[in-house]
Design an enzyme around this catalytic site. Structure first.
Site, PDB file in Angstrom:
ATOM      1  CG  ASP A  15      10.873  -9.525   3.653  1.00  0.00           C
ATOM      2  OD1 ASP A  15       9.566  -9.037   3.342  1.00  0.00           O
ATOM      3  OD2 ASP A  15      11.008 -10.630   3.540  1.00  0.00           O
ATOM      4  CG  HIS A  32       5.029  -0.480   2.872  1.00  0.00           C
ATOM      5  ND1 HIS A  32       5.843  -1.653   2.941  1.00  0.00           N
ATOM      6  CD2 HIS A  32       3.985  -0.804   1.934  1.00  0.00           C
ATOM      7  CE1 HIS A  32       5.459  -2.512   2.210  1.00  0.00           C
ATOM      8  NE2 HIS A  32       4.538  -2.180   1.520  1.00  0.00           N
ATOM      9  CB  SER A  60      13.341  -4.180  -5.345  1.00  0.00           C
ATOM     10  OG  SER A  60      12.002  -5.025  -5.701  1.00  0.00           O
ATOM     11  CG  LEU A 126      23.834   6.717   9.114  1.00  0.00           C
ATOM     12  CD1 LEU A 126      24.885   5.791   9.805  1.00  0.00           C
ATOM     13  CD2 LEU A 126      22.580   6.742   9.398  1.00  0.00           C
TER      14      LEU A 126
HETATM   15  C1  FPP Z   1       9.122  -5.508   2.327  1.00  0.00           C
HETATM   16  O1  FPP Z   1       8.276  -5.721   3.064  1.00  0.00           O
HETATM   17  C2  FPP Z   1       9.418  -4.086   2.580  1.00  0.00           C
HETATM   18  C3  FPP Z   1       9.114  -3.157   1.302  1.00  0.00           C
HETATM   19  C4  FPP Z   1       9.053  -3.676  -0.275  1.00  0.00           C
HETATM   20  C5  FPP Z   1       9.258  -1.714   1.428  1.00  0.00           C
HETATM   21  C6  FPP Z   1      10.142  -1.159   2.484  1.00  0.00           C
HETATM   22  C7  FPP Z   1      10.064   0.287   2.569  1.00  0.00           C
HETATM   23  C8  FPP Z   1       9.779   0.873   3.799  1.00  0.00           C
HETATM   24  C9  FPP Z   1      10.255   0.497   5.009  1.00  0.00           C
HETATM   25  C10 FPP Z   1       9.627   2.342   3.803  1.00  0.00           C
HETATM   26  C11 FPP Z   1      10.033   3.318   2.717  1.00  0.00           C
HETATM   27  C12 FPP Z   1      11.474   3.710   3.100  1.00  0.00           C
HETATM   28  C13 FPP Z   1      11.900   4.783   3.324  1.00  0.00           C
HETATM   29  C14 FPP Z   1      13.502   5.196   2.901  1.00  0.00           C
HETATM   30  C15 FPP Z   1      11.149   5.853   3.894  1.00  0.00           C
HETATM   31  P1  FPP Z   1       6.983  -6.674   2.420  1.00  0.00           P
HETATM   32  O2  FPP Z   1       6.007  -5.843   1.864  1.00  0.00           O
HETATM   33  O3  FPP Z   1       7.497  -7.596   1.499  1.00  0.00           O
HETATM   34  O4  FPP Z   1       6.422  -7.648   3.508  1.00  0.00           O
HETATM   35  P2  FPP Z   1       5.771  -8.985   3.477  1.00  0.00           P
HETATM   36  O5  FPP Z   1       6.790  -9.998   3.112  1.00  0.00           O
HETATM   37  O6  FPP Z   1       5.504  -9.135   5.077  1.00  0.00           O
HETATM   38  O7  FPP Z   1       4.661  -8.881   2.558  1.00  0.00           O
END
Ligand code: FPP
Length: 235
Positions: A15, A32, A60, A126
């Site tokens: 997050d 991201h 999600s 892993l």
């Molecule tokens: C939450 O941060 C993060 C996500 C919804 C996406 C996570 C995905 C990645 C790190 C990259 C893709 C994964 C792979 C396996 C290549 P947020 O956007 O909710 O952050 P915020 O709360 O600061 O808005």
């Protein structure tokens, strides 16, 4: 670090990518993309520290409600990741599995996922799980439906439904439950992640935003895990 004190399975809610990008006056998708780089490094560090399983929440069931631009950006990142991972998993002996309902993803992405899972299925390094179009409630409902159909067709009797057999019908079949959950950015919520599997997991909520999560942060998380008394089963 003494490998005997390292959690076998770490689950991560990555997050804070959006806030990290905003602080830098950059678009959310930049967060991201940096987050996916952090993830690769964390997998490597975790494995070197003796962690056997890492499971991450990449997309999600609720993430579809983000802007079209953000959803497309995340899907592009995942596309690139799945393609690159075929080579990387071979090089690192890493097995990759997807949890979640992939049928809602674009056909080419589903195909890349199947190719990657098949190509990496015998790798013993892993064991890396990526949650995609994943929701804990959705997973439980899909499992209930699967078992109900078996009861209906007469191949399963209700008395034989146990916790163990239920676990064996989840997306995480064959994967031990996480010992430690890390959610970055100081948000203290589970947000529909691995609801069944996290029943006895230690929870850790560092303040760091995911793209900045360092090797030291991982060591701190493991040190926290080691300080906790494991009261309800597990080791
Ligand atoms: C939450 O941060 C993060 C996500 C919804 C996406 C996570 C995905 C990645 C790190 C990259 C893709 C994964 C792979 C396996 C290549 P947020 O956007 O909710 O952050 P915020 O709360 O600061 O808005």
């Amino acid at each position: 670090m003494d490998k005997s004190n390292v959690p076998e399975h770490i689950a991560i809610i990555m997050d804070g990518n959006g806030r990290w990008a905003k602080k830098k006056h950059m678009p959310r998708n930049y967060g991201h993309s940096q987050g996916s780089k952090t993830l690769e490094r964390v997998c490597e560090d975790a494995y070197n520290m003796g962690v056997k399983y890492v499971t991450v929440y990449a997309f999600s069931t609720e993430n579809w409600s983000r802007s079209e631009e953000e959803v497309n950006g995340l899907m592009s990142l995942l596309r690139v990741y799945m393609k690159d991972a075929i080579k990387k998993s071979k090089k690192n002996n890493m097995r990759v599995r997807i949890i979640g309902d992939i049928t809602r993803l674009a056909p080419d992405l589903q195909e890349s996922i199947r190719t990657l899972e098949e190509a990496s299925k015998d790798y013993t390094g892993l064991q890396f799980q990526v949650a995609l179009n994943y929701g804990g409630r959705d997973e439980i409902i899909r499992t209930v439906k699967k078992l109900s159909s078996k009861v209906k067709e007469g191949t399963l009797s209700v008395e034989n439904i146990t916790e163990e057999m239920f676990s064996d019908n989840l997306d995480t079949k064959g994967i031990p439950d996480p010992d430690l959950l890390i959610r970055t950015s100081a948000e203290q919520r589970i947000s529909n992640f691995m609801l069944w599997q996290l029943s006895y997991t230690e929870l850790y909520f560092p303040e760091v935003l995911w793209p900045d999560f360092s090797k030291k942060d991982l060591e701190d998380a493991i040190a926290y895990y080691n300080k906790r008394e494991r009261r309800y089963g597990g080791v």
